[in-house]
Design a protein around this motif. Sequence first.
Motif, PDB file in Angstrom:
ATOM      1  N   TYR A 253       4.093   1.510  11.211  1.00  0.00           N
ATOM      2  CA  TYR A 253       4.047   0.184  11.819  1.00  0.00           C
ATOM      3  C   TYR A 253       5.467  -0.178  12.190  1.00  0.00           C
ATOM      4  N   LEU A 269      -4.756  -5.552  12.729  1.00  0.00           N
ATOM      5  CA  LEU A 269      -3.540  -4.748  12.642  1.00  0.00           C
ATOM      6  C   LEU A 269      -3.686  -3.519  13.536  1.00  0.00           C
ATOM      7  N   LEU A 271      -1.815   0.090  14.241  1.00  0.00           N
ATOM      8  CA  LEU A 271      -0.840   1.054  13.754  1.00  0.00           C
ATOM      9  C   LEU A 271      -0.624   2.143  14.813  1.00  0.00           C
ATOM     10  N   LEU A 296      -6.886  -5.220   8.219  1.00  0.00           N
ATOM     11  CA  LEU A 296      -6.749  -5.223   6.763  1.00  0.00           C
ATOM     12  C   LEU A 296      -7.871  -6.062   6.201  1.00  0.00           C
ATOM     13  N   PHE A 305      -6.752  -0.915   4.794  1.00  0.00           N
ATOM     14  CA  PHE A 305      -6.833  -0.855   6.249  1.00  0.00           C
ATOM     15  C   PHE A 305      -8.095  -0.106   6.648  1.00  0.00           C
ATOM     16  N   SER A 324      -7.591   3.523   4.756  1.00  0.00           N
ATOM     17  CA  SER A 324      -6.500   3.837   3.837  1.00  0.00           C
ATOM     18  C   SER A 324      -6.984   3.644   2.402  1.00  0.00           C
ATOM     19  N   ILE A 394       2.338  -4.712   1.212  1.00  0.00           N
ATOM     20  CA  ILE A 394       2.019  -3.409   1.809  1.00  0.00           C
ATOM     21  C   ILE A 394       3.241  -2.860   2.538  1.00  0.00           C
ATOM     22  N   PRO A 396       3.658  -0.418   5.202  1.00  0.00           N
ATOM     23  CA  PRO A 396       2.718   0.269   6.104  1.00  0.00           C
ATOM     24  C   PRO A 396       3.057   1.727   6.389  1.00  0.00           C
ATOM     25  N   LEU A 400      -0.400   3.027   4.237  1.00  0.00           N
ATOM     26  CA  LEU A 400      -1.595   2.951   5.090  1.00  0.00           C
ATOM     27  C   LEU A 400      -2.017   4.286   5.693  1.00  0.00           C
TER      28      LEU A 400
END
Length: 413
Positions: A253, A269, A271, A296, A305, A324, A394, A396, A400
């Motif tokens: 991220y 979110l 990514l 999330l 996630f 995740s 978190i 990321p 994640l």
Amino acid sequence: MFTLNRFQSEIALFMAVSITVGTVAPLMTVAPSFAQTSFSDVSSNYWASEFIQQLSQRGIIAGFPDRTFCPEQPVTRAQFAAMINKAFSKYAQRQPIDFNDVPSNYWAYSAIRQAYTIGFLSGYPGNTFKPNQAIPREQILVSLANGLGYVPTSSVESTLEYYKDSASISGYARSPIAAASDRKIVVNYPNVKFLNPGMTATRAQVAALIYQALVSSNQASAINSPYIVSIVTPPPPPISVTIPQGTIIPVKYEKARKILVTKDETAPLTLTTSQNVITQDGTVVIPSGSEVIGELRPGQGGSQFIAQRLILTTGKEYNLVASSDVITKTETVKKGISTSSIIKNTVLGAGAAAAVSAVTGDRAIATEEVLGGAGIGALIGIFFGRNSVDLIAIEPNTDLEMTINQNLVVSLK
């Protein structure tokens, strides 16, 4: 004019009693009652010894009265016609014709007519056959491929690239020779990569090629020889690949080093894949930089996630079932703490942003610091009067990493 030799004379006599006709079952070989199988000039370690021995046992070729075979002696078109008729029997494919240069009393007259009729040999312009002409290797291969009805199974030019002298192959012979190569009929001595298409075929070479033609049509057992051309055609490239369940997708991220959410909120979110996802043969199926769109969500006392869509760098989009691990690490925000220290390199879910504002009293958290740009005013009242709040913290780029939970089929076009 090529001079008739002792082999021609002997085979003329032999053919007089053993030429087959085109009314028997297709592709049946003739079994002789007796055949010489060892020759004084063909040693056991001679490159074509096993081919010669096998065809001798079948009565397709013969030696000479002095027990020699003369393996390096050239073969004429008439002699080859005689061998063809002793090796293969087929129904007639076309009407017989009389060639101007093959009189009815010529020793191979019947053999030539039959080889023409069953589709193995043809003549030249002017209705000639040139029976005493030494036959080149490429004519042998064209004859066998055409007579057995073989066609190339892959690109002609790609197949012929195997031969270092492929440029020397005549235009008319390219497709049949590719077909013969596909069927492992071609035998090249001493260098398997050189076809020598225009070279006059010797008795040993013709024996090897005819035997391999018999193998290709399931009429003989394979011989292990390093001189048999075996072209491994690579399979066509797949048009899609299945990424199996359980595959790990590393992600990152880039907008922040940390994400804060409450354990009860759902936050959008997006990514980015941090590495190429490749197959065992090195094919890239998910390029680095592809987008993974999801959210999330609360899960088992933490946040997880859940991926929903995958958008490759090519623009192709797929539904993605991946997730995740659940992140349960927390960070406590207390009254009196500086908001700037909390939100540095951090983005917050709308619920977490509301909690931070309520606890710290700072209402100035910018919408760009909130996932999805959501407003937080309506949520502040939930946390009003608290002196502290625990938020899920978190990281990321490490927390994640996702696991695909359902096979994903990705197009390679």
